[in-house]
Write a protein that holds these residues in place. Structure first.
Motif, PDB file in Angstrom:
ATOM      1  N   PRO A 171      -7.217  -0.106  -1.745  1.00  0.00           N
ATOM      2  CA  PRO A 171      -7.079   0.300  -3.155  1.00  0.00           C
ATOM      3  C   PRO A 171      -7.537  -0.684  -4.227  1.00  0.00           C
ATOM      4  N   TYR A 215      -5.126   8.787  -4.405  1.00  0.00           N
ATOM      5  CA  TYR A 215      -5.047   9.025  -2.961  1.00  0.00           C
ATOM      6  C   TYR A 215      -4.259  10.292  -2.651  1.00  0.00           C
ATOM      7  N   SER A 248      -9.620   9.768   1.816  1.00  0.00           N
ATOM      8  CA  SER A 248      -9.766   8.556   1.000  1.00  0.00           C
ATOM      9  C   SER A 248      -8.825   7.437   1.422  1.00  0.00           C
ATOM     10  N   ILE A 268     -11.582   7.944  -5.379  1.00  0.00           N
ATOM     11  CA  ILE A 268     -10.257   7.302  -5.471  1.00  0.00           C
ATOM     12  C   ILE A 268      -9.982   6.865  -6.900  1.00  0.00           C
TER      13      ILE A 268
END
Length: 509
Positions: free
Chosen positions: A193, A168, A188, A163
């Motif tokens: 995040p 993404y 992912s 990532i």
């Protein structure tokens, strides 16, 4: 002829005491030049003569002030002894680093204890990995690598690196011909995040690779979490209990994930500081920290609910106070109305991170339940109201390992962690901690035990339930410093095995 002023000793009238607030001060004779005819003693009731040790330091230029504080007495007007200049007042250098010294004295012991214990456990973990050598024969993505420390960035750590490097690409891709639990390819989008974003940021700022940057983020966050756990516990059981809680954070089951490319340390740091902010009534800070926690792990659902529950009585209490003062709450942000709005704003801000990410993933996948479908189809994670947990407990009790994702050693650590949590929970409730701690702990345990997942991961999934450290730390505060360090040191040595090696090498972290 002899000077009468020198031959005649000063009268008793000229030796009055002049301490602050004495009525006799008003009757002390004064000259037009604001000088006194006698030498009064500094202390009430102390007789002294003109040749005392302080006689030479008196000057007739001094006069008694009318305000607060004492002033030296003047010499007689005809005293021909040379006057000495008053000693200068010493200048105190500004204490520019006083705040830093205070912070080191207050938080330094907790950070030092956590760092020492964690380092001991980490070295034992690395030694066990290198001694076994099994990681050299495994896939670098699934617990393998060239060096022992490469294992720290496998499994979920591999996804976080992907990532951070490529971003993404949310999608629900079916596995051709799949008929079992795993029907979708891993994606992912299942990983939140904030942690990979910090990995990318640290990598850009320090020049480290993504593995080194991720490990740095986790280590820094683990110390921030230790400081938060110490602060929360100290408000309940005192600084000695806070010190013990910071040590427990280093040796608790699942603590092997704290210094690895995993997001547990970051989430616990955010959650613990959010709870501390609620306890201090810093509502906006708590809301922002909870929002950030929602961008880190889905467990933030428990934290969001805990913040809302804690804010409800605060809003009610402040609203009632505003009505008592006949000030209806408004939107001007002044006085009681502004105070009422802060917890409401925190409740509104808190879920934005979690719901915002889930909504974005659903939008990109074309299905607003896309995140949950991905978790269920690619990782077999779903909420089953505790059916999987019950199956594990009943199977292990009779020595069977025919349940989902069985891993004997790792699952035994998980069972022990669950039993420890259930044993400590009533002790926590007995202390009557802040509601935000109670709700957050109860919901975290319920979410973990009520989900179908790899059961061996329970020990790390329960790390966010850090209030469970509090009753243990309160009981350990009675130990002397050497005994406390010895007990935690032994646990740190053992943690290299049960909290590190078992999770990464004998199970699936």
């Amino acid at each position: 002829m002899t000077d009468p002023h020198l031959a005649t000793p000063p009268s008793h009238e000229d030796n009055r005491a002049y301490t602050e607030g004495r009525p006799g001060d008003a009757n002390t004779p004064r000259t037009e030049a604001c000088s006194y005819g006698g030498q009064g003693p500094h202390t009430e009731g102390r007789p002294r003569d003109d040749n005392g040790p302080h006689a030479g330091s008196r000057s007739q230029d001094y006069c008694r002030p009318r305000g607060r504080g004492r002033s030296p007495a003047t010499r007689p007007p005809n005293d021909t002894a040379p006057a000495l200049a008053p000693s200068p007042t010493p200048v105190v250098a500004p204490r520019r680093w006083a705040w830093l010294r205070g912070a080191v004295e207050r938080y330094g012991p907790a950070l030092a204890l956590y760092g020492a214990l964690k380092l001991v456990g980490f070295c034992v973990f690395m030694y066990l990995l290198d001694s076994s050598g099994d990681f050299r024969r495994k896939n670098p993505r699934f617990g393998g690598g060239t060096h022992a420390w490469d294992v720290l960035a496998t499994w979920d750590g591999w996804w976080y690196q992907q990532i951070a490097a490529h971003g993404y690409h949310p999608a629900l891709v079916p596995v051709p011909g799949a008929t079992g639990l795993i029907t979708l390819e891993g994606n992912s989008a299942a990983f939140f995040p904030l942690y990979p974003a910090l990995m990318r940021l640290f990598s850009s700022c320090t020049g480290l690779g993504l593995f080194g940057a991720g490990l740095l983020v986790s280590v820094v966050a683990s110390f921030a979490a230790a400081l938060a756990v110490h602060a929360v516990t100290a408000r309940i059981g005192g600084r000695r209990a806070g010190l013990a809680a910071a040590g427990l954070w280093a040796v608790w089951p699942g603590s092997g994930m704290e210094w690895s490319v995993y997001s547990e340390s970051l989430y616990v740091a955010l959650a613990a500081w959010a709870c501390y902010a609620v306890m201090r009534h810093h509502w906006l800070t708590a809301g922002l920290l909870t929002c950030a926690a929602g961008l880190t792990r889905p467990t933030a659902t428990a934290l969001i609910a805990a913040l809302a529950v804690a804010a409800t009585p605060a809003v009610h209490r402040q609203w009632r106070e505003a009505r008592r003062r006949r000030r209806a709450p408004g939107l001007d942000g002044k006085g009681p109305p502004g105070i009422v709005l802060r917890p409401l704003a925190a409740v509104a801000i808190a879920p934005l991170g979690l719901f915002g990410y889930l909504g974005w993933v659903g939008y990109r996948m074309g299905d607003y339940r896309g995140y949950f479908k991905l978790q269920e189809g690619a990782w077999a994670h779903t909420f089953d109201y505790g059916k999987q947990t019950l199956d594990v407990f009943t199977s292990l009790a009779v020595g069977h390992y025919d349940y989902l994702s069985a891993s004997p050693y790792e699952d035994l650590i998980g069972v022990g962690t669950v039993l420890l949590a259930l044993f400590v929970l009533p002790l926590l409730l007995r202390l009557r901690p802040h509601p935000v701690l109670v709700v957050h702990t109860l919901l975290t345990i319920a979410l973990v035990l009520g989900s179908q997942q790899i059961f061996g991961n329970v020990s790390r999934y329960l790390l966010p339930a850090f209030p469970l450290f509090i009753p243990c730390a309160v009981g350990m505060r009675r130990l002397s410093a050497p005994v406390l360090c010895t007990v935690l040191g032994i646990a740190a040595i053992a943690s290299g095995s049960y909290a590190g090696y078992v999770l990464f090498e004998l199970g699936v972290p």
